[in-house]
Design a protein around this motif. Structure first.
Motif, mmCIF file in Angstrom:
data_model
loop_
_atom_site.group_PDB
_atom_site.id
_atom_site.type_symbol
_atom_site.label_atom_id
_atom_site.label_comp_id
_atom_site.label_asym_id
_atom_site.label_seq_id
_atom_site.Cartn_x
_atom_site.Cartn_y
_atom_site.Cartn_z
ATOM 1 N N THR A 176 0.885 -1.294 0.149
ATOM 2 C CA THR A 176 0.079 -0.162 -0.088
ATOM 3 C C THR A 176 1.069 1.332 -0.117
ATOM 4 O O THR A 176 2.025 1.279 0.509
ATOM 5 N N TYR A 177 0.459 2.242 -0.583
ATOM 6 C CA TYR A 177 1.109 3.302 -0.820
ATOM 7 C C TYR A 177 0.295 4.648 -0.620
ATOM 8 O O TYR A 177 -0.937 4.611 -0.713
ATOM 9 N N GLY A 178 1.186 5.841 -0.495
ATOM 10 C CA GLY A 178 0.260 7.157 -0.423
ATOM 11 C C GLY A 178 0.994 8.162 0.596
ATOM 12 O O GLY A 178 2.034 7.731 0.961
ATOM 13 N N CYS A 215 -1.448 -0.577 -3.978
ATOM 14 C CA CYS A 215 -2.703 -0.267 -3.472
ATOM 15 C C CYS A 215 -2.804 0.988 -3.016
ATOM 16 O O CYS A 215 -2.069 1.091 -2.057
ATOM 17 N N TYR A 216 -3.640 2.032 -3.539
ATOM 18 C CA TYR A 216 -3.696 3.421 -2.975
ATOM 19 C C TYR A 216 -4.190 3.261 -1.714
ATOM 20 O O TYR A 216 -5.323 2.612 -1.285
ATOM 21 N N ARG A 295 -3.004 3.127 -10.743
ATOM 22 C CA ARG A 295 -1.508 3.347 -10.164
ATOM 23 C C ARG A 295 -1.224 4.683 -10.723
ATOM 24 O O ARG A 295 -0.557 5.496 -10.064
ATOM 25 N N GLY A 298 -2.731 7.378 -8.301
ATOM 26 C CA GLY A 298 -2.127 7.334 -6.859
ATOM 27 C C GLY A 298 -0.699 7.815 -6.958
ATOM 28 O O GLY A 298 -0.264 8.449 -5.812
ATOM 29 N N THR A 302 0.976 10.768 -4.614
ATOM 30 C CA THR A 302 2.169 10.341 -3.563
ATOM 31 C C THR A 302 3.418 11.127 -3.961
ATOM 32 O O THR A 302 4.101 11.578 -3.057
#
Length: 327
Positions: A176-178, A215-216, A295, A298, A302
């Motif tokens: 997961t990222y953000g 995944c955002y 992606r 997101g 990010t």
């Protein structure tokens, strides 16, 4: 007003969960010992009368006065840099911490959701990974402190569910990222963006053919929220099945940042998973959930977040644990 305790509240995921539950009208009790969390992630909530923060290590006894309706257990180091530097604390928060919070859920008659991970699958021999796959994990390797802490966490959670009748939920979180990730936490996405911001070449471990699925954070929070309020008590994969190789991902970051760095290759760390892709059929069926944020969308959000950070943050190489009790 329903009350929810969120552990790991000052971390990346915990802070976003605090925001979601405040927005939806809950009284939120945030708890964190700040070993990897950062108060800057939740300082915007400190003036909110429906938010209370406790600086506490859940590996020790946890007491919360008054009624408590829900617990979300997100306290744990989650990046390789962190859990390789503080392996004992990683094991303790997954075992003792989870035990303490399950006991609290039992005492308060609260529903508890615990944050597990795709790492319970280890270096998988089944692809994509389904919830009924038991995994391929090295319990005594360097990553075992995290992998086995999470596997034990799932086992004791199901024991409390079956033996004590505690209402439990288990989410298996994939990459997961953000916004609010740490640039220096060792995970591939912030590592690549941090290198791009500093004008460094992007480091790929191995030949870059290993895969991840990103995944955002907003999508992940939505999946967690739906799982908490569902009637499904077995583990659920929550992640984005859009799989990409690390080499392809490095190329995407170079294109996104407009930099002209090259990719350099280093030896693959021991037990690093070669494949990561969630099968999310259970989440689709039980939660009516699937990721919505692409992606490309997101990553832009990010990158814009990281770009506006003070440049001192760009150059931090690792987390500082010097003031933490390592027993």
């Amino acid at each position: 007003m329903k009350r929810v305790l969120i552990t790991g509240a000052a971390g990346f995921l915990g802070s976003h969960l605090c925001d979601r539950f405040i927005k939806d009208g809950f009284e939120v009790l945030g708890m964190d010992n700040l070993i990897t969390g950062n108060l800057s992630n939740i300082e915007h909530l400190f003036g909110n009368k429906h938010f209370t923060f406790y600086n506490h290590d859940v590996s020790n006894f946890v007491h919360v006065p008054g009624e408590l309706h829900y617990i979300l257990h997100f306290a744990s180091p989650a990046s390789p840099i962190d859990y390789l530097k503080i392996p004992i604390q990683t094991l303790k928060v997954g075992s003792l911490g989870t035990h303490n919070l399950l006991g609290l859920a039992k005492a308060k008659n609260a529903r508890i959701l615990v944050a597990s991970t795709s790492e319970v699958y280890g270096d998988p021999l089944v692809h994509p990974q389904t919830e009924d796959y038991w995994g391929n994990v090295n319990p005594i390797g360097p990553r075992g402190v995290y992998d086995e802490a999470k596997r034990f966490q799932e086992a004791i959670t199901m024991a409390y569910n079956r033996f004590h009748g505690v209402e439990t939920r288990i989410v298996r979180i994939f990459n997961t990222y953000g916004p609010r990730m740490r640039l220096n936490d060792g995970r591939v996405l912030p590592a690549f963006i941090g290198q791009a911001l500093r004008g460094e070449d992007l480091t790929v471990f191995g030949d870059g053919s290993q895969t991840r699925s990103f995944c955002y954070v907003d999508d992940l929070v939505e999946g967690i929220y739906r799982l908490l309020f569902s009637d499904y008590d077995l583990p659920v994969n929550v992640g984005n099945p859009d799989e990409i190789t690390i080499k392809e991902f490095a190329d995407e970051i170079i294109k996104l940042t407009g930099t002209n760095q090259k990719v350099v290759y280093k030896e693959l760390p021991k037990d690093d998973p070669t494949q990561r892709q969630p099968n999310i059929n259970v989440a689709k069926e039980k939660l009516d959930w699937s990721p919505k944020v692409s992606r490309a969308e997101g990553l832009k959000i990010t990158y814009d977040y990281f770009k506006q950070l003070p440049k001192t943050e760009w150059y931090k190489k690792e987390h500082d644990f010097k003031n933490f009790n390592r027993k």
